[in-house]
Write a protein that holds these residues in place. Structure first.
Motif, short mmCIF file in Angstrom:
data_model
loop_
_atom_site.label_atom_id
_atom_site.label_comp_id
_atom_site.label_asym_id
_atom_site.label_seq_id
_atom_site.Cartn_x
_atom_site.Cartn_y
_atom_site.Cartn_z
N GLU A 131 -55.77 -6.70 -84.24
CA GLU A 131 -55.83 -5.68 -83.18
C GLU A 131 -56.87 -4.61 -83.46
O GLU A 131 -57.28 -4.39 -84.60
CB GLU A 131 -54.47 -5.04 -82.96
CG GLU A 131 -54.00 -4.13 -84.08
CD GLU A 131 -52.72 -3.36 -83.73
OE1 GLU A 131 -51.71 -4.00 -83.39
OE2 GLU A 131 -52.77 -2.12 -83.83
N VAL A 132 -57.29 -3.97 -82.37
CA VAL A 132 -58.23 -2.86 -82.48
C VAL A 132 -57.69 -1.69 -81.65
O VAL A 132 -57.09 -1.89 -80.60
CB VAL A 132 -59.65 -3.27 -82.00
CG1 VAL A 132 -59.66 -3.67 -80.52
CG2 VAL A 132 -60.66 -2.13 -82.22
N VAL A 139 -63.00 -10.66 -82.29
CA VAL A 139 -64.42 -10.40 -82.53
C VAL A 139 -65.23 -10.61 -81.26
O VAL A 139 -66.15 -9.83 -80.96
CB VAL A 139 -64.93 -11.29 -83.69
CG1 VAL A 139 -66.45 -11.25 -83.78
CG2 VAL A 139 -64.32 -10.81 -85.01
N LYS A 140 -64.87 -11.61 -80.46
CA LYS A 140 -65.57 -11.83 -79.17
C LYS A 140 -65.44 -10.58 -78.30
O LYS A 140 -66.39 -10.14 -77.67
CB LYS A 140 -64.97 -13.04 -78.44
CG LYS A 140 -65.57 -14.35 -78.89
CD LYS A 140 -65.05 -15.50 -78.06
CE LYS A 140 -65.57 -16.81 -78.64
NZ LYS A 140 -64.77 -17.96 -78.21
N SER A 141 -64.25 -10.03 -78.27
CA SER A 141 -64.04 -8.82 -77.48
C SER A 141 -64.85 -7.65 -78.02
O SER A 141 -65.43 -6.88 -77.26
CB SER A 141 -62.56 -8.44 -77.46
OG SER A 141 -61.88 -9.27 -76.58
N LEU A 142 -64.87 -7.54 -79.33
CA LEU A 142 -65.60 -6.41 -79.92
C LEU A 142 -67.08 -6.49 -79.58
O LEU A 142 -67.74 -5.46 -79.40
CB LEU A 142 -65.40 -6.39 -81.44
CG LEU A 142 -63.98 -6.10 -81.91
CD1 LEU A 142 -63.90 -6.05 -83.43
CD2 LEU A 142 -63.45 -4.79 -81.32
N ILE A 144 -67.31 -5.23 -75.97
CA ILE A 144 -67.09 -3.78 -75.95
C ILE A 144 -68.30 -3.06 -76.55
O ILE A 144 -68.75 -2.03 -76.05
CB ILE A 144 -65.79 -3.42 -76.73
CG1 ILE A 144 -64.57 -4.00 -76.02
CG2 ILE A 144 -65.64 -1.91 -76.90
CD1 ILE A 144 -63.29 -4.01 -76.85
N GLY A 145 -68.85 -3.64 -77.60
CA GLY A 145 -70.02 -3.05 -78.26
C GLY A 145 -71.21 -2.96 -77.32
O GLY A 145 -71.95 -1.97 -77.33
N ARG A 146 -71.40 -4.01 -76.50
CA ARG A 146 -72.51 -3.98 -75.53
C ARG A 146 -72.28 -2.90 -74.49
O ARG A 146 -73.20 -2.18 -74.11
CB ARG A 146 -72.68 -5.36 -74.86
CG ARG A 146 -73.46 -6.36 -75.71
CD ARG A 146 -73.97 -7.52 -74.89
NE ARG A 146 -72.89 -8.35 -74.35
CZ ARG A 146 -72.27 -9.32 -75.04
NH1 ARG A 146 -72.64 -9.59 -76.28
NH2 ARG A 146 -71.31 -10.02 -74.48
N PHE A 147 -71.03 -2.78 -74.03
CA PHE A 147 -70.72 -1.75 -73.04
C PHE A 147 -70.97 -0.36 -73.65
O PHE A 147 -71.58 0.52 -73.02
CB PHE A 147 -69.26 -1.86 -72.58
CG PHE A 147 -68.87 -0.78 -71.62
CD1 PHE A 147 -69.19 -0.89 -70.27
CD2 PHE A 147 -68.21 0.37 -72.05
CE1 PHE A 147 -68.87 0.13 -69.38
CE2 PHE A 147 -67.87 1.39 -71.17
CZ PHE A 147 -68.20 1.26 -69.83
N ARG A 148 -70.53 -0.19 -74.88
CA ARG A 148 -70.71 1.10 -75.57
C ARG A 148 -72.19 1.45 -75.68
O ARG A 148 -72.60 2.58 -75.44
CB ARG A 148 -70.07 1.02 -76.96
CG ARG A 148 -70.10 2.30 -77.74
CD ARG A 148 -69.48 2.11 -79.12
NE ARG A 148 -69.45 3.36 -79.86
CZ ARG A 148 -70.49 3.86 -80.52
NH1 ARG A 148 -71.63 3.22 -80.55
NH2 ARG A 148 -70.37 5.02 -81.15
N ALA A 149 -72.99 0.43 -76.03
CA ALA A 149 -74.44 0.66 -76.17
C ALA A 149 -75.05 1.09 -74.84
O ALA A 149 -75.93 1.96 -74.81
CB ALA A 149 -75.11 -0.61 -76.69
#
Ligand code: ZN
Length: 442
Positions: free
Chosen positions: A293-294, A238-241, A244-249
């Motif tokens: 995993e994602v 979840v920390k990684s997500l 990654i979510g901030r980068f995606r935004a």
């Protein structure tokens, strides 16, 4: 009857004869397009044999040399050759794929493999009418017209009709581009597919984003669902997500603000999430799993620093300090085999580009600013070899319906595309680059 009137009548009859001859030609070109569209080459069970037969019959009519190559059994690649007067000049390759994506026939207004023409709008409805049987047949129709005009190319023109593009192209353009056969063709420039444009100008592509299909795994000590502790697999993932979510935004914001086009941003999308301990009816509720995993579909523009992105994934998205690992299911290199970004120049350093741009203009068309293709095409295999390759489908004034229901191409737009390719093939066939510039007619 006065001589003047007689001449006038004769002129009129001649005019009528010319118009009806060209109408006949146009109708025949449309019928051949319909025939190609009616061959069901939808994945996962494309009728490649029927498509190959059709292409070979066209090649026979045009007296082109032809060869069917089975790099992979059951997946024929048809290679046609229009020999140039000077075979020592670098050749041109016109590439197109013969397969199409599947359909949900019940969601179509017209049967997707009937290639019917709506009498009101003159739209030709069929799977492949945009992607990309149109282009394959337009190459052939353009050559048909050039042959009728008595044109003979100086350089050799090859046409490759390749299988499997819609499932990645590894067993189509992939094996072909890496073959001895391909090396011996002496190809100097490649044309492949583009995307339709809503507006009047044609879209054109000189690079594409590389897919990096990535699986990130987190592991940690399993524990009771009631226990609070650090470094569980779920917590680490979840920390990684979040990162990654901030980068995606940030990438999405660039797109929304219009600062970058779709092909110029790194897209990251989650395509699967896997965690939990299954039971026959759901998941164990009082157990924190030891793995999570994602799956990410990442698309990387050719302008991106590959090393920097790899570091970002390793250090921020899947840091070993949080017991995380990552693995690529597929990773297309951003750079070509010489380590340079796989982008075809669209300036004076690339004489092919100027030829293409002028040829489109001469046929009454206009190209938009070159773009990076947001998804993947076979062109990447040729750019990988350091070859200049341009993605272009002469479809303007048309919504992009690739892979969508009710895919169509207007009759007039299709016929105009043939004229555009005739102009392009004539130009590419009759000039050659010298010292980075184009020498005029030979
Ligand atoms: Zn395509």
């Amino acid at each position: 009857m006065a001589i003047g009137i007689r001449l006038y009548c004769l002129g009129f009859l001649l005019f009528v004869a010319v118009v009806s001859a060209s109408l006949r030609e146009d109708n025949a070109a449309v019928e051949r397009f319909q025939k190609y569209l009616q061959i069901n080459t939808a994945q996962p069970t494309p009728d490649y044999a029927a498509a190959a037969d059709f292409i070979l019959s066209q090649a026979g009519e045009l007296k082109l040399e032809s060869e069917t190559i089975n790099f992979v059994p059951g997946k024929p690649l048809v290679l046609l050759k229009w020999p140039g007067k000077d075979e020592s000049l670098p050749a041109v390759l016109l590439n197109s794929h013969t397969d199409v994506v599947p359909v949900e026939a019940h969601k179509w207004g017209f049967s997707p493999f009937a290639a019917s023409i709506d009498p009101e709008t003159e739209r030709i409805y069929a799977r492949g009418s945009q992607d990309m049987k149109s282009v394959g047949i337009q190459y052939l129709e353009a050559i048909r017209r050039l042959v009728a005009d008595g044109f003979k190319p100086e350089r050799t023109i090859y046409l490759s009709f390749v299988p499997d593009e819609e499932i990645g192209g590894a067993e189509g353009a992939g094996v072909f581009s890496n073959s001895e056969k391909f090396r011996n063709l002496g190809v100097g420039f490649v044309l492949d597919e583009g995307l339709p444009s809503d507006g009047q100008n044609y879209r054109v592509f000189h690079g594409e984003r590389s897919p990096w299909w990535t699986v990130i795994k987190a592991s940690g000590a399993p524990g009771h669902g009631a226990k609070l502790y650090d470094n569980s697999a779920m917590e680490n993932l979840v920390k990684s997500l979040e990162v990654i979510g901030r980068f995606r935004a940030s990438q999405l914001n660039l797109l929304k603000a219009g600062e970058k086009a779709e092909g110029e941003v790194i897209s990251v999308n989650m395509v699967h999430l896997k965690a939990g301990t299954p039971t026959p009816t759901g998941f164990v509720m009082n157990l924190q799993p030891s793995e999570a995993e994602v799956g990410l579909d990442i698309r990387v523009p050719p302008t991106v620093d590959e090393e920097a992105l790899l570091r970002r994934i390793a250090e921020e998205w899947a840091p070993s300090s949080r017991n995380m690992t990552f693995q690529f299911k597929s990773k297309v290199p951003v750079n070509d085999m010489y380590g340079k970004p796989a982008i075809t120049p669209v300036d004076s350093s690339n004489p092919w580009w100027a030829l293409l741009e002028n040829a489109v203009k001469e046929a009454g068309g206009e190209l938009s600013k070159p773009e990076i293709f947001p998804a993947s095409t076979d062109a990447r295999y040729f750019r990988q070899l350091g070859l200049p390759a341009i993605g272009f489908s002469p479809i303007a004034n048309t919504p992009s319906l690739l892979h969508d229901h009710n895919e169509y191409l207007g009759r007039a737009e299709y016929l105009k595309g043939i004229k555009i390719y005739a102009s392009i093939i004539r130009a590419l066939g009759s000039h050659f680059p010298v010292d980075g510039r184009i020498k005029d007619e030979l």
